[in-house]
Scaffold this motif. Structure first.
Motif, PDB file in Angstrom:
ATOM      1  N   ILE A   1      13.513 -86.356 -85.366  1.00 46.76           N
ATOM      2  CA  ILE A   1      14.023 -87.664 -85.788  1.00 46.76           C
ATOM      3  C   ILE A   1      14.392 -88.506 -84.566  1.00 46.76           C
ATOM      4  O   ILE A   1      14.132 -89.709 -84.525  1.00 46.76           O
ATOM      5  CB  ILE A   1      15.216 -87.488 -86.744  1.00 46.76           C
ATOM      6  CG1 ILE A   1      14.739 -86.770 -88.011  1.00 46.76           C
ATOM      7  CG2 ILE A   1      15.832 -88.821 -87.100  1.00 46.76           C
ATOM      8  CD1 ILE A   1      15.835 -86.139 -88.814  1.00 46.76           C
ATOM      9  N   LEU A   2      14.962 -87.863 -83.539  1.00 44.39           N
ATOM     10  CA  LEU A   2      15.274 -88.625 -82.318  1.00 44.39           C
ATOM     11  C   LEU A   2      13.994 -89.219 -81.734  1.00 44.39           C
ATOM     12  O   LEU A   2      13.984 -90.360 -81.282  1.00 44.39           O
ATOM     13  CB  LEU A   2      15.962 -87.726 -81.286  1.00 44.39           C
ATOM     14  CG  LEU A   2      17.400 -87.313 -81.611  1.00 44.39           C
ATOM     15  CD1 LEU A   2      17.954 -86.413 -80.508  1.00 44.39           C
ATOM     16  CD2 LEU A   2      18.284 -88.548 -81.768  1.00 44.39           C
ATOM     17  N   GLY A   3      12.909 -88.434 -81.746  1.00 44.68           N
ATOM     18  CA  GLY A   3      11.630 -88.952 -81.241  1.00 44.68           C
ATOM     19  C   GLY A   3      11.180 -90.166 -82.028  1.00 44.68           C
ATOM     20  O   GLY A   3      10.769 -91.180 -81.451  1.00 44.68           O
ATOM     21  N   LEU A   4      11.279 -90.088 -83.357  1.00 42.32           N
ATOM     22  CA  LEU A   4      10.878 -91.230 -84.192  1.00 42.32           C
ATOM     23  C   LEU A   4      11.766 -92.431 -83.908  1.00 42.32           C
ATOM     24  O   LEU A   4      11.307 -93.572 -83.876  1.00 42.32           O
ATOM     25  CB  LEU A   4      10.960 -90.853 -85.676  1.00 42.32           C
ATOM     26  CG  LEU A   4       9.925 -89.839 -86.168  1.00 42.32           C
ATOM     27  CD1 LEU A   4      10.234 -89.410 -87.596  1.00 42.32           C
ATOM     28  CD2 LEU A   4       8.521 -90.432 -86.103  1.00 42.32           C
ATOM     29  N   MET A   5      13.056 -92.166 -83.685  1.00 41.47           N
ATOM     30  CA  MET A   5      13.973 -93.272 -83.395  1.00 41.47           C
ATOM     31  C   MET A   5      13.626 -93.943 -82.072  1.00 41.47           C
ATOM     32  O   MET A   5      13.626 -95.170 -81.969  1.00 41.47           O
ATOM     33  CB  MET A   5      15.412 -92.757 -83.354  1.00 41.47           C
ATOM     34  CG  MET A   5      15.979 -92.467 -84.720  1.00 41.47           C
ATOM     35  SD  MET A   5      17.673 -91.872 -84.565  1.00 41.47           S
ATOM     36  CE  MET A   5      18.252 -92.114 -86.236  1.00 41.47           C
ATOM     37  N   ILE A   6      13.334 -93.132 -81.064  1.00 37.90           N
ATOM     38  CA  ILE A   6      12.977 -93.725 -79.773  1.00 37.90           C
ATOM     39  C   ILE A   6      11.725 -94.577 -79.939  1.00 37.90           C
ATOM     40  O   ILE A   6      11.592 -95.638 -79.331  1.00 37.90           O
ATOM     41  CB  ILE A   6      12.767 -92.630 -78.711  1.00 37.90           C
ATOM     42  CG1 ILE A   6      14.067 -91.850 -78.501  1.00 37.90           C
ATOM     43  CG2 ILE A   6      12.314 -93.230 -77.385  1.00 37.90           C
ATOM     44  CD1 ILE A   6      13.925 -90.639 -77.608  1.00 37.90           C
ATOM     45  N   ALA A   7      10.808 -94.113 -80.803  1.00 36.12           N
ATOM     46  CA  ALA A   7       9.572 -94.862 -81.012  1.00 36.12           C
ATOM     47  C   ALA A   7       9.830 -96.231 -81.633  1.00 36.12           C
ATOM     48  O   ALA A   7       9.023 -97.145 -81.475  1.00 36.12           O
ATOM     49  CB  ALA A   7       8.608 -94.061 -81.882  1.00 36.12           C
ATOM     50  N   THR A   8      10.962 -96.394 -82.360  1.00 38.13           N
ATOM     51  CA  THR A   8      11.213 -97.704 -82.977  1.00 38.13           C
ATOM     52  C   THR A   8      11.765 -98.720 -81.976  1.00 38.13           C
ATOM     53  O   THR A   8      11.864 -99.903 -82.292  1.00 38.13           O
ATOM     54  CB  THR A   8      12.220 -97.606 -84.153  1.00 38.13           C
ATOM     55  OG1 THR A   8      13.438 -97.056 -83.657  1.00 38.13           O
ATOM     56  CG2 THR A   8      11.687 -96.756 -85.277  1.00 38.13           C
ATOM     57  N   ILE A   9      12.131 -98.246 -80.770  1.00 32.46           N
ATOM     58  CA  ILE A   9      12.649 -99.185 -79.771  1.00 32.46           C
ATOM     59  C   ILE A   9      11.516-100.103 -79.306  1.00 32.46           C
ATOM     60  O   ILE A   9      10.399 -99.652 -79.101  1.00 32.46           O
ATOM     61  CB  ILE A   9      13.239 -98.418 -78.563  1.00 32.46           C
ATOM     62  CG1 ILE A   9      14.430 -97.578 -79.020  1.00 32.46           C
ATOM     63  CG2 ILE A   9      13.650 -99.373 -77.449  1.00 32.46           C
ATOM     64  CD1 ILE A   9      15.016 -96.708 -77.938  1.00 32.46           C
TER      65      ILE A   9
END
Lengths: 153, 504
Positions: free
Chosen positions: B174-182
């Motif tokens: 989920i952290l990876g997906l969150m970073i991708a939304t930046i």
């Protein structure tokens, strides 16, 4: 212990992420879901995963053998050294463009090698300077421009 | 018939002198990074992407793939001689390989892993050649909903199989997906989570994340070990670099079985080389008439897993090339490379750029032959790399990572981001959060969100579209099963053991 810190960090991250999501301006253009929907799902998912970790943590505590607790003090000798390495890297980055690649890298490498490869002055000096010059030349040949800095070439 | 023609043309592409040279550079670098503990294939591929900007994409991809499968060859050397896997998939090789080396059979262990790697690697490429086209015809039916479901399956599979704690793996994903939304949202043009930092508008470069999480974090861990005075004992390579006839006879079947297992596991998302080699090891031990020799230097325990982790690389390229979806860390980095060259792997690539696809696939046949030569007569040269003191090597890796990241945009701010990811990777390692799911999610995140929103636009906001076709239903079901797998497996095992106890 580590688990509790992770849980706390994740909850804080989720809150920060929800706050960031609320800051995204919504316009009536683009797709119907807009830029916020997916992030909201992610924020919820992070909270769920954190909850799961909390459950795992509770199970670990229950099944832990009280006899086997706390194996003396953990060895933390490395932390101050690693801290210095990180600060030293940040310092290297800050001088990377001003000093130029070759000088900055040589200056960066030497103390690290002096510490981790102690007593081998000749080998360390040679490898640090040869590496800096050699990689500079090689990357110049590969069309990768590295900062020239204080050197005239 | 068309396909056969394309395959043959692919050889014409990869046999061009320039591409032969890049194949060689790729597998040579791959062997080096495989031998050296500290810098693995994912980080090396990521570091080379900026340098390959100006190159012909076919040559660049041939080289990057060479690093990927070449590293698996090199990894076994370190495992056998110093009992440390030079590359994570070589964990199982270390068990019996190091015992063989202690008994003076290091030469035989190295030779059997080189030959086994070659046979299985080639088997894997044959599999890739055969299975690629049928899969692409299926992939042509994929719409946004199907792609979303497929990516969901890829990330749940990776996270359910990574590490001991399912919750930590999920957090990593989920952290990876969150970073991708930046960065700036592609559909609405709105900046998200940039906090006014201009460098974040284009999002967080995955190269920075990969190099930080893998290379820097590994350097920090090695430095920690050096400070604590942990030094692995290296066994000198003596005697003939070959195996006896008896050793060969014992190894043939494990190599074949390992080759098949490795390929199949490689095609499936999530599992990857490490799991393939563990499965092969367990299986060989069970099949063996002398299971007690495993762990004491059984050559089958070297040959099988080593074969499995080599055919796995070819298998892992199947979903990457045919569907455009990577199933693990290293292939995620490869996908990043494709995208940076402006190439979208997937079924259309087979139609539009058969020269590129088949040039790449065919180069792997050649690369495996080159690797066999590099790893048999010339292995002595690579072994010397292990004599480089860590105190010199680790600072070098820090400097190389710096060059690689600076080369992307020439922006020093990205160097601090690199350092941030390095520290994060080190801390994650200390607290047992796996980083591979984060990397995969970071690379897939954008595509996942886009296909999710496109699917929703098509359906007018009805989430039912995500289970609107048979393919979707199957993929979503697979995702759910793989998400639940870590919880079901222990129960299943307990239940079976209970049943066995009752029967006894």
């Amino acid at each position: 212990m580590a688990d509790r810190i992770i849980i706390a960090c994740c909850v804080m991250l989720a809150v920060a992420y929800f706050y960031g999501t609320s800051q995204i301006p919504s316009l009536e253009i683009g797709d119907p879901l807009g830029p916020k929907a997916f992030p909201i799902l992610l924020g919820i998912a992070l909270l769920l995963a954190t909850g799961l970790l909390f459950v795992e943590h509770l199970k670990d505590i229950k099944s832990a053998d009280p006899q086997l607790q706390k194996p003396a003090r953990p060895d933390r000798r490395h932390l101050p050294v690693l801290g210095v390495v990180v600060v030293w890297m940040a310092f290297y980055f800050s001088l990377f463009e001003t000093l130029g690649y070759v000088v900055a890298t040589t200056v960066f490498l030497l103390p690290l090698m002096a510490w981790f490869n102690r007593g081998k002055w000749l080998a360390n000096t040679l490898s640090a300077s040869l590496f800096s010059v050699g990689s500079y030349v090689m990357f110049a040949w590969l069309d990768v421009t590295l900062p020239q800095g204080v050197l005239p070439f | 018939m068309d396909t056969l023609q394309h395959i043959i043309n692919g050889f014409a592409v990869c046999l061009q002198p320039v591409n032969l040279m890049y194949t060689f550079i790729g597998v040579f670098l791959g062997t080096i990074v495989g031998v050296l503990p500290g810098i693995g294939p994912s980080a090396s591929i990521a570091l080379l992407i900026p340098i390959t900007y100006g190159m012909d994409p076919t040559s660049a991809l041939i080289m990057l793939a060479g690093i990927y499968y070449g590293a698996k060859y090199g990894g076994s050397t370190t495992a056998i001689l110093i009992n440390t896997p030079g590359e994570s998939a070589s964990v199982m090789t270390a068990i019996d390989g190091y015992q063989m080396a202690r008994k003076g059979r290091a030469g035989a262990a190295l030779a059997i892993s080189a030959v086994g790697s070659f046979i299985a690697g080639t088997l894997g490429v044959i599999g890739l050649t055969l299975f690629a086209v049928p899969l692409t015809s299926m992939a042509l039916k994929f719409g946004p909903a199907e792609y979303f479901a497929l990516m969901l399956f890829a990330i749940t599979a990776v996270s359910s199989l990574a590490g001991k704690s399912p919750a930590k793996a999920a957090i990593s994903t989920i952290l990876g997906l969150m970073i991708a939304t930046i960065g700036i949202d592609l559909q609405s043009g709105q900046p998200r989570y940039t906090a006014g930092v201009p460098e974040l508008q284009d999002g967080v470069g995955f190269v920075i994340a990969v190099v930080g999480l893998f290379a820097l974090a590994e350097v920090f861990s090695s430095m920690e070990e050096m400070i604590k005075g942990i030094r692995p004992e290296m066994i000198k390579l003596r005697g003939k670099l070959w195996f006896t006839r008896e050793e060969w006879n014992r190894s043939v079947m494990p190599i074949m079985r390992g080759g098949v297992i490795g390929f199949v596991i490689g095609v499936l998302p999530g599992a990857g080389g490490t799991i393939a080699s563990i499965m092969t090891y367990v299986w060989e031990k069970r099949l063996s008439r002398h299971p007690e020799q495993f762990g004491q230097g059984a050559i089958e325990g070297v040959a099988g897993p080593e074969a499995a982790n080599n055919s796995d690389t070819a298998g892992a390229l199947v979903p990457l090339l045919t569907l455009g979806i990577p199933g693990g860390g290293a292939t995620a980095v490869m996908l990043g490379a494709f995208i940076m060259y402006g190439i979208q792997p997937g079924p259309l690539l087979f139609q539009n750029r058969p020269d590129l696809v088949w040039g790449l696939v065919d180069s792997m046949y050649i690369g495996n032959i080159m690797l066999l030569i590099l790893n048999l007569p010339l292995i002595g040269l690579f072994v010397r790399l292990l004599y480089i003191p860590g105190g010199i090597l680790m600072p070098f890796i820090l400097a190389i990572s710096t060059i690689g990241i600076y080369a992307i945009n020439g922006n020093p701010v990205e160097l601090y981001m690199l350092l941030f990811f390095g520290i994060t990777g080190y801390v994650f390692r200390k607290v047992d959060i796996p980083v591979a799911p984060l990397v995969l999610a970071l690379v897939l995140g954008d595509m996942m969100e886009q296909s999710f929103r496109q699917a929703m636009t098509i359906s007018g906001g009805n989430p039912g579209i995500l289970i609107g076709s048979t393919i979707c239903v199957v993929l979503v079901a697979l995702s759910v099963i793989s998400a639940l797998l870590p919880f079901l497996l222990p129960k299943l095992k307990a239940w079976r053991e209970g049943a066995e106890a009752d029967a006894a």
